[in-house]
Design a protein around this motif. Structure first.
Motif, PDB file in Angstrom:
ATOM      1  N   MET A  11       3.231  56.758  45.512  1.00 48.07           N
ATOM      2  CA  MET A  11       4.095  55.891  46.329  1.00 48.07           C
ATOM      3  C   MET A  11       4.809  56.759  47.370  1.00 48.07           C
ATOM      4  O   MET A  11       5.989  57.079  47.259  1.00 48.07           O
ATOM      5  CB  MET A  11       5.076  55.141  45.434  1.00 48.07           C
ATOM      6  CG  MET A  11       4.397  54.182  44.467  1.00 48.07           C
ATOM      7  SD  MET A  11       5.554  53.377  43.306  1.00 48.07           S
ATOM      8  CE  MET A  11       6.541  52.358  44.414  1.00 48.07           C
ATOM      9  N   LYS A  12       4.058  57.115  48.416  1.00 48.37           N
ATOM     10  CA  LYS A  12       4.548  58.072  49.403  1.00 48.37           C
ATOM     11  C   LYS A  12       5.549  57.479  50.379  1.00 48.37           C
ATOM     12  O   LYS A  12       6.214  58.208  51.120  1.00 48.37           O
ATOM     13  CB  LYS A  12       3.363  58.658  50.172  1.00 48.37           C
ATOM     14  CG  LYS A  12       2.388  59.429  49.288  1.00 48.37           C
ATOM     15  CD  LYS A  12       1.212  59.969  50.077  1.00 48.37           C
ATOM     16  CE  LYS A  12       0.239  60.726  49.171  1.00 48.37           C
ATOM     17  NZ  LYS A  12      -0.930  61.249  49.935  1.00 48.37           N
ATOM     18  N   ASN A  13       5.636  56.160  50.408  1.00 44.89           N
ATOM     19  CA  ASN A  13       6.551  55.499  51.344  1.00 44.89           C
ATOM     20  C   ASN A  13       7.703  54.818  50.621  1.00 44.89           C
ATOM     21  O   ASN A  13       8.237  53.817  51.095  1.00 44.89           O
ATOM     22  CB  ASN A  13       5.791  54.479  52.194  1.00 44.89           C
ATOM     23  CG  ASN A  13       4.886  55.160  53.196  1.00 44.89           C
ATOM     24  OD1 ASN A  13       5.309  56.053  53.924  1.00 44.89           O
ATOM     25  ND2 ASN A  13       3.636  54.758  53.224  1.00 44.89           N
ATOM     26  N   SER A  14       8.051  55.355  49.469  1.00 47.69           N
ATOM     27  CA  SER A  14       9.170  54.814  48.698  1.00 47.69           C
ATOM     28  C   SER A  14      10.137  55.943  48.371  1.00 47.69           C
ATOM     29  O   SER A  14       9.730  57.093  48.221  1.00 47.69           O
ATOM     30  CB  SER A  14       8.669  54.182  47.392  1.00 47.69           C
ATOM     31  OG  SER A  14       7.763  53.135  47.650  1.00 47.69           O
ATOM     32  N   SER A  49      10.987  50.752  50.193  1.00 47.91           N
ATOM     33  CA  SER A  49       9.576  50.793  49.854  1.00 47.91           C
ATOM     34  C   SER A  49       8.786  50.010  50.887  1.00 47.91           C
ATOM     35  O   SER A  49       9.337  49.528  51.885  1.00 47.91           O
ATOM     36  CB  SER A  49       9.337  50.241  48.446  1.00 47.91           C
ATOM     37  OG  SER A  49       8.026  50.539  47.991  1.00 47.91           O
ATOM     38  N   THR A  50       7.497  49.882  50.635  1.00 44.93           N
ATOM     39  CA  THR A  50       6.595  49.108  51.483  1.00 44.93           C
ATOM     40  C   THR A  50       5.819  48.130  50.608  1.00 44.93           C
ATOM     41  O   THR A  50       5.752  48.289  49.381  1.00 44.93           O
ATOM     42  CB  THR A  50       5.585  50.020  52.211  1.00 44.93           C
ATOM     43  OG1 THR A  50       4.684  50.580  51.227  1.00 44.93           O
ATOM     44  CG2 THR A  50       6.284  51.146  52.948  1.00 44.93           C
ATOM     45  N   VAL A  51       5.209  47.139  51.235  1.00 47.56           N
ATOM     46  CA  VAL A  51       4.404  46.202  50.436  1.00 47.56           C
ATOM     47  C   VAL A  51       3.240  46.931  49.769  1.00 47.56           C
ATOM     48  O   VAL A  51       2.844  46.605  48.644  1.00 47.56           O
ATOM     49  CB  VAL A  51       3.887  45.025  51.293  1.00 47.56           C
ATOM     50  CG1 VAL A  51       5.042  44.139  51.728  1.00 47.56           C
ATOM     51  CG2 VAL A  51       3.070  45.484  52.497  1.00 47.56           C
ATOM     52  N   GLU A  52       2.684  47.929  50.442  1.00 44.53           N
ATOM     53  CA  GLU A  52       1.546  48.668  49.879  1.00 44.53           C
ATOM     54  C   GLU A  52       1.962  49.496  48.669  1.00 44.53           C
ATOM     55  O   GLU A  52       1.271  49.531  47.649  1.00 44.53           O
ATOM     56  CB  GLU A  52       0.923  49.537  50.969  1.00 44.53           C
ATOM     57  CG  GLU A  52       0.295  48.711  52.095  1.00 44.53           C
ATOM     58  CD  GLU A  52      -0.079  49.552  53.301  1.00 44.53           C
ATOM     59  OE1 GLU A  52       0.447  50.683  53.431  1.00 44.53           O
ATOM     60  OE2 GLU A  52      -0.886  49.080  54.117  1.00 44.53           O
ATOM     61  N   LEU A  96       0.999  49.291  44.438  1.00 46.54           N
ATOM     62  CA  LEU A  96       0.681  50.395  43.524  1.00 46.54           C
ATOM     63  C   LEU A  96       1.556  50.312  42.270  1.00 46.54           C
ATOM     64  O   LEU A  96       1.085  50.550  41.147  1.00 46.54           O
ATOM     65  CB  LEU A  96       0.895  51.739  44.223  1.00 46.54           C
ATOM     66  CG  LEU A  96      -0.003  52.054  45.425  1.00 46.54           C
ATOM     67  CD1 LEU A  96       0.400  53.384  46.050  1.00 46.54           C
ATOM     68  CD2 LEU A  96      -1.470  52.081  45.018  1.00 46.54           C
ATOM     69  N   TRP A  97       2.810  50.004  42.464  1.00 48.22           N
ATOM     70  CA  TRP A  97       3.749  49.826  41.359  1.00 48.22           C
ATOM     71  C   TRP A  97       3.273  48.711  40.435  1.00 48.22           C
ATOM     72  O   TRP A  97       3.239  48.868  39.213  1.00 48.22           O
ATOM     73  CB  TRP A  97       5.118  49.519  41.954  1.00 48.22           C
ATOM     74  CG  TRP A  97       6.200  49.021  41.062  1.00 48.22           C
ATOM     75  CD1 TRP A  97       6.778  47.780  41.099  1.00 48.22           C
ATOM     76  CD2 TRP A  97       6.898  49.747  40.048  1.00 48.22           C
ATOM     77  NE1 TRP A  97       7.784  47.679  40.167  1.00 48.22           N
ATOM     78  CE2 TRP A  97       7.880  48.871  39.512  1.00 48.22           C
ATOM     79  CE3 TRP A  97       6.785  51.035  39.539  1.00 48.22           C
ATOM     80  CZ2 TRP A  97       8.741  49.267  38.489  1.00 48.22           C
ATOM     81  CZ3 TRP A  97       7.643  51.428  38.522  1.00 48.22           C
ATOM     82  CH2 TRP A  97       8.606  50.558  38.000  1.00 48.22           C
TER      83      TRP A  97
END
Length: 500
Positions: free
Chosen positions: A222-225, A267-270, A274-275
């Protein structure tokens, strides 16, 4: 002019302003076994309609049977610079953050480092014993601890952001009396989750931010969280907004270090997909602890649901069918942002909606999207007659706007309310277009002849136009309809008229 709306009407007004947003299409990953072409088109049409009517500005992801079937972004990440939202735009997710705290607690419990049912003084010996000997982690996770959610702030003023520590936050409420005996009932408490974050730091010896990174974000990719920081530069971070009187404004600043474990994540929807997948796979928790997280631990009467550990457990409607299905969900609201994550375990489906506007009809959108996934009937939003009329006036002139108004005011796909006509007249008046504001109010009075507020507004506009006799007559009419209208009394006195 009097602008006086109830909270319910104000919410409707803010949600339904029709400002056209362009859709910024992100990557789509349709799966033939998960959603057919008609469903994909239905999802796109539904979400696009909300965006076109100015009710949704953000990103959406829909997955079914474990596969992403739709993901797109709409509107602007930064309205001042006209920067579009994308599916990897970073949004604050507010209280959705709580489920991440719950997972870390359960991970440590699975490792034998925490017990959910012993007093928190076991781990926080300096916490006031009158409270700490009664409250457990189970109580904190389920909002049943009795810790106050609202209390006077005693935090010292800081000359820089991101400086508050977990200890400072906990000190504010630690010694306050509990509002009820722990376990007695559900009472939502952000303070309780901040106490969880503090306890995790003490037990682990790491910062809460480090725990999230090491135990969740890095392992799951989760690189954008992450944990929101004001000063740190963050790629693709959305700016937050709110709507008032049909206009967008920058949201108030929030020092996210004061929000902490209760709601400080972005976070992001993407990444949230993953979560979602990790919660099925067992990568994060053993099955027994995962089931414990989603158990119906306590009724939540305010939401007609039950609460697990960081999750609401609720039967939600499938479109307009009258049928319901079990969901695991949580929303998040913080200045400038709102979010809703809804999982449907029986279908391995999820609907993720992230918005960088403070209010949006995310529950209604989710209801429609769930209807589509289950091939059930669903509804489109109705468009505001007032705000769409204003668009026509601005684009084509007042006569075209009046013709448009009459053509749609009784249409089932539109709705008309008095307050919104008042609001658009106010916008025209403030733009030095009092003559157009008068025409709009004439339409309003024609539709709502008993609406004292429209006559009051019309009196103000006519006075601005120098039509004093007309102004006096309308203020008098407003006062006749509502003898408690003190504004009309004051305006008449200013014009040398004694109210009847």
């Amino acid at each position: 002019m009097i602008i006086s709306l109830s909270r319910r009407c104000l919410t409707l007004t803010l949600l339904c302003f029709s400002f056209l947003f362009s859709a910024c299409h992100g990557q789509e990953v349709p799966d033939p076994g998960a959603a057919d072409a008609p469903q994909l088109q239905q999802i796109r049409e539904l979400v696009s309609t909300y965006a076109d009517y100015g009710e949704f500005n953000g990103a959406v992801l829909v997955a079914h049977r474990g596969k992403v079937v739709f993901q797109e972004a709409y509107g602007q990440a930064n309205m001042e610079w006209d920067i579009p939202n994308t599916t990897d735009t970073r949004f604050r997710i507010g209280s959705i953050s709580k489920q991440f705290a719950a997972v870390v607690v359960l991970q440590l419990a699975a490792e034998g480092k925490l017990d959910l049912h012993v007093p928190i003084n076991t781990y926080l010996p300096d916490y006031p014993a009158n409270n700490g000997q009664q409250v457990t982690l189970h109580h904190l996770l389920t909002h049943t601890a009795g810790i106050p959610n609202n209390y006077p702030s005693t935090k010292p003023a800081m000359n820089r952001p991101d400086a508050y520590t977990a200890h400072m936050l906990v000190e504010e409420f630690a010694a306050l009396p509990l509002e009820f005996t722990p376990g007695e009932r559900f009472e939502y408490s952000n303070a309780g989750y901040n106490l969880i974050g503090y306890l995790l730091e003490i037990v682990s010896g790491s910062s809460y931010e480090e725990l999230l990174q090491e135990r969740i974000f890095t392992p799951l990719g989760m690189k954008n969280s992450g944990f929101e920081r004001h000063r740190a530069l963050s790629d693709r971070r959305a700016s937050g907004y709110f709507q008032a009187w049909g206009e967008y404004y920058n949201a108030n600043h929030v020092d996210m270090s004061t929000v902490f474990a209760a709601g400080a994540l972005y976070s992001t929807v993407e990444d949230l997909f993953l979560w979602d997948r990790a919660l099925y796979s067992g990568d994060l928790l053993p099955e027994a602890y995962r089931d414990l997280m989603f158990e119906r631990h306590v009724p939540d009467p305010s939401y007609d649901a039950h609460y697990g550990y960081g999750w609401s457990v609720k039967e939600k409607p499938l479109g307009d069918s009258g049928e319901e299905v079990l969901t695991l969900s949580h929303d998040g609201v913080i200045d400038g942002f709102c979010a809703l994550l809804t999982r449907i375990p029986s279908r391995e489906a999820i609907v993720i909606l992230l918005s960088n506007v403070r209010r949006a009809p995310l529950n209604t959108m989710t209801k429609g999207l769930m209807g589509i996934l289950y091939d059930q009937p669903y509804s489109f939003p109705r468009r505001s007659v007032a705000y769409s009329t204003l668009e026509v006036i601005n684009a084509e002139g007042i006569e075209a706007g009046i013709r448009y108004f009459h053509s749609v005011k009784d249409d089932e796909g539109h709705y008309l309310i008095e307050d919104e006509l008042n609001i658009i007249s106010y916008r025209l008046l403030n733009a030095d277009r009092a003559d157009l504001a008068a025409r709009v109010l004439e339409l309003g009075i024609e539709q709502y002849p008993e609406a004292f507020n429209l006559y009051d507004s019309y009196g103000e506009v006519l006075r601005k136009l120098g039509r004093i006799d007309g102004s006096i007559a309308n203020y008098r009419k407003s006062l006749e309809l509502n003898p408690e209208n003190t504004n009309a009394v004051e305006m008449l006195k200013e014009m040398g008229v004694t109210p009847d």
